[in-house]
Scaffold this active site. Structure first.
Site, PDB file in Angstrom:
ATOM      1  N   ARG A  65      -6.174  10.080 -11.265  1.00 35.00           N
ATOM      2  CA  ARG A  65      -5.539  10.852 -10.176  1.00 35.00           C
ATOM      3  C   ARG A  65      -5.090   9.833  -9.138  1.00 35.00           C
ATOM      4  O   ARG A  65      -5.768   9.581  -8.154  1.00 35.00           O
ATOM      5  CB  ARG A  65      -6.541  11.853  -9.590  1.00 35.00           C
ATOM      6  N   LYS A  83      -5.679  -1.645  -2.499  1.00 40.18           N
ATOM      7  CA  LYS A  83      -6.770  -1.334  -1.561  1.00 40.18           C
ATOM      8  C   LYS A  83      -7.481  -2.617  -1.132  1.00 40.18           C
ATOM      9  O   LYS A  83      -7.824  -2.794   0.029  1.00 40.18           O
ATOM     10  CB  LYS A  83      -7.790  -0.404  -2.230  1.00 40.18           C
ATOM     11  N   ASP A 107     -13.919   6.683  -1.791  1.00 42.37           N
ATOM     12  CA  ASP A 107     -12.927   6.576  -0.713  1.00 42.37           C
ATOM     13  C   ASP A 107     -12.173   7.885  -0.502  1.00 42.37           C
ATOM     14  O   ASP A 107     -11.831   8.233   0.626  1.00 42.37           O
ATOM     15  CB  ASP A 107     -11.954   5.459  -1.104  1.00 42.37           C
ATOM     16  N   ASP A 108     -11.891   8.608  -1.571  1.00 36.50           N
ATOM     17  CA  ASP A 108     -11.084   9.822  -1.445  1.00 36.50           C
ATOM     18  C   ASP A 108     -11.886  10.972  -0.862  1.00 36.50           C
ATOM     19  O   ASP A 108     -11.336  11.833  -0.185  1.00 36.50           O
ATOM     20  CB  ASP A 108     -10.503  10.214  -2.808  1.00 36.50           C
ATOM     21  N   TYR A 140       0.873  -1.175   0.000  1.00 40.62           N
ATOM     22  CA  TYR A 140       0.000   0.000   0.000  1.00 40.62           C
ATOM     23  C   TYR A 140       0.907   1.220   0.000  1.00 40.62           C
ATOM     24  O   TYR A 140       2.091   1.125  -0.331  1.00 40.62           O
ATOM     25  CB  TYR A 140      -0.903  -0.118   1.247  1.00 40.62           C
ATOM     26  N   ASN A 143       0.086  12.050  -0.473  1.00 42.47           N
ATOM     27  CA  ASN A 143       0.527  10.692  -0.680  1.00 42.47           C
ATOM     28  C   ASN A 143       1.208  10.536  -2.018  1.00 42.47           C
ATOM     29  O   ASN A 143       0.756  11.190  -2.962  1.00 42.47           O
ATOM     30  CB  ASN A 143      -0.747   9.849  -0.776  1.00 42.47           C
ATOM     31  N   GLU A 195     -12.356   5.053  -6.582  1.00 47.40           N
ATOM     32  CA  GLU A 195     -11.032   5.397  -6.062  1.00 47.40           C
ATOM     33  C   GLU A 195     -10.206   6.172  -7.075  1.00 47.40           C
ATOM     34  O   GLU A 195     -10.114   5.786  -8.252  1.00 47.40           O
ATOM     35  CB  GLU A 195     -10.303   4.083  -5.716  1.00 47.40           C
ATOM     36  N   ASP A 196      -9.603   7.234  -6.645  1.00 44.90           N
ATOM     37  CA  ASP A 196      -8.586   7.965  -7.413  1.00 44.90           C
ATOM     38  C   ASP A 196      -9.026   8.369  -8.819  1.00 44.90           C
ATOM     39  O   ASP A 196      -8.262   8.269  -9.783  1.00 44.90           O
ATOM     40  CB  ASP A 196      -7.269   7.156  -7.434  1.00 44.90           C
TER      41      ASP A 196
HETATM   42  O1  LIG Z   1      -4.387   5.373  -0.901  1.00 46.94           O
HETATM   43  C1  LIG Z   1      -4.119   6.113   0.040  1.00 46.94           C
HETATM   44  O2  LIG Z   1      -3.145   5.953   0.773  1.00 46.94           O
HETATM   45  C2  LIG Z   1      -5.031   7.263   0.360  1.00 46.94           C
HETATM   46  C3  LIG Z   1      -5.807   7.625  -0.819  1.00 46.94           C
HETATM   47  O3  LIG Z   1      -6.868   7.092  -1.068  1.00 46.94           O
HETATM   48  C4  LIG Z   1      -5.239   8.568  -1.774  1.00 46.94           C
HETATM   49  O4  LIG Z   1      -4.219   9.207  -1.478  1.00 46.94           O
HETATM   50  O5  LIG Z   1      -5.794   8.660  -2.874  1.00 46.94           O
HETATM   51 MG   LIG Z   2      -7.322   7.252  -3.112  1.00 45.29          MG
END
Ligand SMILES: O=C([O-])CC(=O)C(=O)O
Ligand SMILES: [Mg+2]
Length: 600
Positions: A168, A186, A280-281, A104, A427, A257-258
């Site tokens: 992203r 994830k 999640d974001d 991760y 991150n 996600e992202d």
């Molecule tokens: O994945 C991670 O550590 C946190 C997150 O969702 C991101 O930064 O997009």
């Molecule tokens: Mg994310």
């Protein structure tokens, strides 16, 4: 670390790990007993030594430790996951603190950047990562899903999916199809942290092109080589995929996600009342930072209403987080919304976001645009700090070292009474606004700290006291939300459920963790805290009347945790629900006999 929680029904638990007649037998290699080797015609095909899982684990761990770089460790662990799922998860659970930063963030970020270069030569059906859905194939989504179904062991059925289009990835920008590393990573956390069954977890990348010239020109890039589609085409194609998924797997829990910020908000708005989904974001990061914030303001030394919070970066995560904090201040501290909103300032690349700064603000920035600035425009972070005099700084800027020595020292100086709250959440490590060590050093060790990526502990030289940094990462919340959703089967994920999750997470802190100024529970006990958070989620889903699984509805109604209303969830749960949630957590098998006894 707390021992892995075992499901009482080991046959059911490991049904998907067991060899199925139509599939390759589970690779247990040296752990297979002689009689099984004979029965499977494997005699002479493996070294004669027969060992137990613990011995295999020791060898795998030794091999992991011998890898020279984190990326090599990542590659080794991916290979292990594809060859021996059970062994992989045994090791992950046993060494979670050490392995989480590899599978991760931060290493997963590097793995995504290099994804097309490190892509292994293991081909399906031996190893299937998940779904790669190219833009020009969305009309074949049913066929793609059917292929996937045929590749997983019989009896397994995806119930949790993480889906990205790679536009992203973390703070790294548009990585195109290479973003697949994120859903894969994830979902490994879903399994490790909350005991989802790995065979029922489905990573998906929407391979919709990339606007990143680096990948379009990279001869080894494995995604489609075209620019991203316009919005209309993006939403229409995504709809086909989501419809295909929910047709094939009704009730599946979908984690967005992202996605880039406008699409992250757009997809959530479009789908949150139609299917069981969650971003999640926006919601996950919002929830986990709220939990850290709740813990921090208890320790800061000033009333909550006196906090002045400066957000650095105004993307989906930043605005999502701030909205959660406003809701909390309104509901919990009874601060009127306008006043709560005025406790927040945002700085983006043009300075503090104000209503009169002269540019057209993106929709998601409008809510927090200041109009009490009397025409003053602060152009950068230094000016913003002097103007706002923040008690808390939350970084989601993806600007490496944005919180430099001068900034940290100044924020510490401003906060003579309250302990400064510093959350560098960007991150991975290469984007983090500061490290834990820097935050400690430049605030005279007074900081209340949480970061998005994992940082090492810090020992204060003068006292030799070792401090543990909080990891304000959504890994504390998306796994239990997914587990709670899988069990209670709510029709949708509401803001109140997310709120309950934050409260529950903040309640998981032990007396010792609180005394040491920590804002999150130690990662070593994440299975225990995930169960508690999932139990609170289940209670809240039932309380709101949205849970569809009658078993959980009856259990919660027979064991109410508190009299909280759905407007003000308190994150409580009953022991009976916690026990039942815990029993439903998947854990790797302890012995080869446990896996094969019913199947061979
Ligand atoms: O994945 C991670 O550590 C946190 C997150 O969702 C991101 O930064 O997009
Ligand atoms: Mg994310």
């Amino acid at each position: 670390m707390a021992p892995a929680v075992k499901n009482t029904d080991s046959t059911a638990t490991n049904a998907c790990l067991a060899p199925s007649p139509s599939k390759k037998p589970l690779s247990m290699g040296t752990a297979l007993p002689y009689e099984t080797r004979t029965a499977m015609h494997l005699k002479g095909l493996v070294p004669s030594g027969v060992e137990d899982f613990a011995a295999q684990e020791a060898r795998a761990y030794e091999q992991l430790r011998n890898k020279g770089t984190d990326l090599e460790k990542y590659i080794f662990l991916s290979w292990l996951r594809n060859t021996n799922l059970n062994l992989f998860y045994r090791m992950v659970l046993k060494h979670l603190k050490e392995i989480a930063p590899i599978i991760y963030t931060p290493t997963v970020g590097q793995a995504c950047q290099e994804f097309s270069h490190i892509y292994p030569f293991l081909a399906p059906p031996a190893a299937v990562d998940g779904l790669y859905v190219p833009l020009n194939e969305v009309d074949s989504i049913d066929e793609i899903i059917a292929n996937y179904k045929a590749s997983i062991p019989e009896g397994c059925r995806p119930e949790t999916t993480v889906i990205t289009d790679g536009s992203r990835i973390l703070g790294l920008g548009d990585l195109g199809m290479n973003g697949m590393g994120i859903p894969v990573g994830k979902l490994q956390l879903y399994v490790a942290a909350a005991g989802l069954d790995p065979n029922n977890c489905l990573p998906i990348v929407l391979d919709f092109g990339t606007d990143n010239p680096k990948y379009l020109e990279d001869p080894l890039y494995l995604g489609i080589r075209q620019k991203r589609p316009a919005d209309d085409e993006f939403y229409a194609a995504t709809e086909k995929v989501l419809n295909g998924l929910t047709r094939a797997f009704p009730g599946i829990f979908i984690q967005f996600e992202d996605f880039n910020t406008p699409h992250a908000f757009g997809l959530l708005d479009q789908w949150r009342d139609r299917i069981l989904c969650f971003n999640d974001d926006i919601q996950g990061t919002g929830s986990v930072i709220l939990a850290g914030f709740i813990s921090a303001i208890k320790l800061a030394g000033i009333p909550a209403a006196d906090q002045r919070v400066l957000f650095v970066g105004a993307g989906s995560a930043g605005v999502g987080v701030a909205k959660q904090l406003v809701d909390y201040l309104v509901l919990e501290h009874k601060i009127p919304e306008e006043k709560a909103k005025a406790m927040f300032w945002f700085v983006d690349s043009r300075g503090i976001i104000t209503a009169d700064r002269g540019d057209t603000l993106a929709d998601h920035k409008v809510y927090f645009a200041r109009s009490d600035n009397n025409g003053v425009q602060c152009k950068n972070l230094e000016e913003a700090i002097e103007f706002v005099k923040p008690t808390a700084m939350i970084g989601l800027s993806t600007i490496y070292k944005a919180f430099n020595e001068k900034i940290l020292r100044r924020v510490n100086e401003i906060n003579t009474v309250a302990r400064p709250i510093i959350f560098p959440l960007s991150n991975p490590k290469t984007k983090a606004e500061c490290t834990f060590e820097e935050a400690m050093q430049f605030t005279d060790n007074r900081v209340l700290f949480a970061s998005g990526t994992a940082f090492p502990e810090y020992t204060i030289p003068s006292t030799n006291d070792t401090r543990v940094p909080g990891q304000g990462n959504n890994m504390y919340v998306f796994p239990p939300i997914g587990l709670g959703a899988k069990l209670a089967k709510p029709t949708s994920i509401t803001d109140s459920m997310i709120f309950a999750v934050s409260k529950a997470l903040s309640n998981t802190l032990s007396a010792d963790e609180i005394a040491r100024g920590e804002l999150y529970p130690r990662i070593e006990r994440i299975r225990e805290t995930s169960a508690q958070v999932a139990a609170a989620f289940v209670h809240q889903a039932v309380r709101e009347g949205l849970a569809q699984d009658q078993y959980w509805v009856d259990l919660v109604n027979a064991n109410p945790a508190s009299s909280a209303t759905s407007e003000i969830p308190d994150g409580t749960y009953s022991q009976a629900v916690l026990d039942e949630v815990t029993k439903n957590m998947w854990a790797p098998a302890d012995s080869v006999h446990q896996v094969i006894s019913t199947k061979l």
